[in-house]
Design a protein around this motif. Structure first.
Motif, PDB file in Angstrom:
ATOM      1  N   LYS A  24      31.112  43.354  33.174  1.00 57.49           N
ATOM      2  CA  LYS A  24      30.010  43.186  32.223  1.00 57.49           C
ATOM      3  C   LYS A  24      28.732  42.831  32.984  1.00 57.49           C
ATOM      4  N   GLY A 168      23.842  36.531  23.148  1.00 55.37           N
ATOM      5  CA  GLY A 168      24.794  36.373  24.254  1.00 55.37           C
ATOM      6  C   GLY A 168      26.118  37.077  23.997  1.00 55.37           C
ATOM      7  N   ASP A 171      29.036  39.118  26.246  1.00 59.08           N
ATOM      8  CA  ASP A 171      30.159  38.459  26.941  1.00 59.08           C
ATOM      9  C   ASP A 171      31.432  38.615  26.103  1.00 59.08           C
ATOM     10  N   LYS A 226      24.694  28.307  28.543  1.00 56.87           N
ATOM     11  CA  LYS A 226      24.713  29.663  27.974  1.00 56.87           C
ATOM     12  C   LYS A 226      25.189  30.730  28.949  1.00 56.87           C
TER      13      LYS A 226
END
Ligand code: ADP
Ligand code: ASP
Ligand code: MG
Length: 423
Positions: A24, A168, A171, A226
């Motif tokens: 990723k 986010g 992920d 984060k």
């Protein structure tokens, strides 16, 4: 398990060295075409080693922020389904461009949007949860050596419309895909070379961890670090996905998120996190009688407003001050819900305050060692920092302090727990 119906059992044909990897790449790693070409080279390396690779991409750095701003500028009370159409578009661009860059290097690659796989989610637009991933086709293509470039952060809701997974969220796309495709590892490439004892942008003496337990990473993420989206860690823990956080810019080993028994040298405190996403509300002089807390928190829950930390100060005249925190984004709504009940609740005033930060120290060693909280309180006291609210769990202690002390508190605590890197 949520993917069980769709999972197509993988045969490895005895090619034991071959692994199936999910890679990723975050926004800074894909910030422009030159960087995307560098990412393509990195992917090609794994393909040349004979590995099967599925890549999950974020949008280019800054893109999602801009898209979010556009929806707000257009319509303050925007329709969440259209918000998702707009903010998911950044990942469509990077998925296509990376597939092109790979093809240009002679790598067989194909891009995939959430709806094409599909990655099915629930109906909560803007913060959807992944429910199932149809992997049969991806599985076949990986087996024949094609690289799948999957747009992160997006899925397909039961209403047939695009959903996004919360900020986010790519992920989580990556870990979910790793679980569904039974990948050997999920590598999260970002702009830092691993998970640190504290945010390295603020605590310059923060130390990189070789390994961190799922539980600690989950606390770190949910308390504000984060570097990984909280849900991705939750999913990795539930499905025992081996996650590695590493840099896409420098070639050094990253941090492995692993089971507790894989970690030999365990510190009592392994990390410190902070969150500016909290806001405090004090309800002043509420009658101190049974049922009052329920009467205050009930209406907030009905409006889906989560309350995190709570403290009650009893005063002498049969009244109490109740202080608690909510997400900063919910502050206005929480105040108006409570103001509407002012008469029934009988309080004298409501004091909202968004100038606060929550600092948390985290470590599985706390289960067996006393004194961690005390050290936190003493350290903050010595720096003259007032603690407004405290909350604890088995492996974490959190305090709420005034926002201007964030850096000072983080650095002082980092030193106090012996986490500073050697000079
Ligand atoms: P990406 O765009 O690659 O997803 P993010 O910005 O979401 O990257 O996450 C990486 C950032 O997380 C780092 O730049 C760092 O500032 C921040 N961060 C916060 N806490 C930590 C920590 N404990 N360890 C490493 N990075 C952290
Ligand atoms: N592009 C999305 C965001 O900025 C998803 C992600 O980067 O993980 O939130
Ligand atoms: Mg991120």
């Amino acid at each position: 398990m949520w993917w069980a119906q769709t999972h197509n059992k993988r045969q490895r044909d005895g090619r034991s060295a071959m692994a199936r990897l999910i890679q990723k790449f975050g926004g800074t790693s894909l910030a422009d075409i030159a960087r995307i070409k560098t990412v393509a080279e990195r992917v090609r390396r794994e393909v040349e080693h004979g590995h099967q690779v599925a890549v999950v991409v974020s949008a280019m750095a800054g893109t999602t922020d801009r898209l979010v701003a556009w929806t707000r500028e257009t319509s303050r009370l925007h329709d969440a389904r259209e918000y998702d159409v707009v903010v998911s578009s950044g990942e469509q661009v990077t998925a296509g461009v990376l597939a092109l860059a790979l093809q240009d290097l002679g790598v067989d690659a194909r891009s995939w949007l959430g709806w094409q796989i599909p990655i099915s989610t629930d109906r909560v637009h803007g913060k959807a949860r992944i429910e199932a991933i149809e992997v049969a086709e991806l599985d076949r293509r990986l087996e024949r050596g094609q690289v799948a470039v999957v747009a992160g952060f997006q899925g397909l809701g039961p209403d047939g419309r695009i959903t996004t997974l919360g900020r986010g969220g790519s992920d989580t796309s990556a870990v979910a895909l790793a679980a569904a495709l039974k990948a050997d590892r999920c590598d999260i490439f970002t702009d830092v070379d691993g998970v640190y004892t504290a945010d390295p942008r603020i605590v310059t003496r923060a130390r990189k961890l070789d390994k961190i337990t799922y539980e600690e990473m989950l606390e770190m993420a949910s308390q504000g670090a984060k570097v990984l989206q909280t849900r991705s860690v939750e999913m990795a823990m539930n499905h025992r996905v081996r996650v590695q956080v590493l840099s896409s810019f420098i070639d050094v080993p990253g941090t492995l998120v692993a089971d507790e028994d894989e970690i030999v040298e365990q510190q009592i405190v392994s990390g410190i996190a902070y969150s500016r996403d909290e806001a405090k509300i004090t309800v002043q002089k509420v009658p101190d009688r049974p049922g009052v807390a329920a009467a205050i928190f009930g209406p907030l829950a009905e409006h889906a407003i989560n309350v995190d930390m709570i403290v009650q100060n009893v005063s002498e005249d049969g009244r109490a001050d109740l202080t608690f925190t909510v997400a900063r984004a919910d502050l206005e709504r929480a105040v108006s819900v409570l103001e509407a009940k002012r008469e029934a609740l009988g309080f004298s005033a409501l004091k909202p305050d968004s100038n606060v930060v929550k600092i948390s120290v985290i470590g599985v060693g706390m289960r067996s060692h006393a004194g961690v909280a005390q050290k936190m309180f003493q350290t903050l006291f010595e720096k003259g920092i007032n603690i407004q609210v405290i909350s604890t769990s088995e492996i974490k202690v959190s305090v709420l302090i005034a926002a201007e002390y964030t850096e000072l508190a983080l650095r002082a605590l980092h030193t106090a727990y012996g986490l500073d890197a050697q000079e």
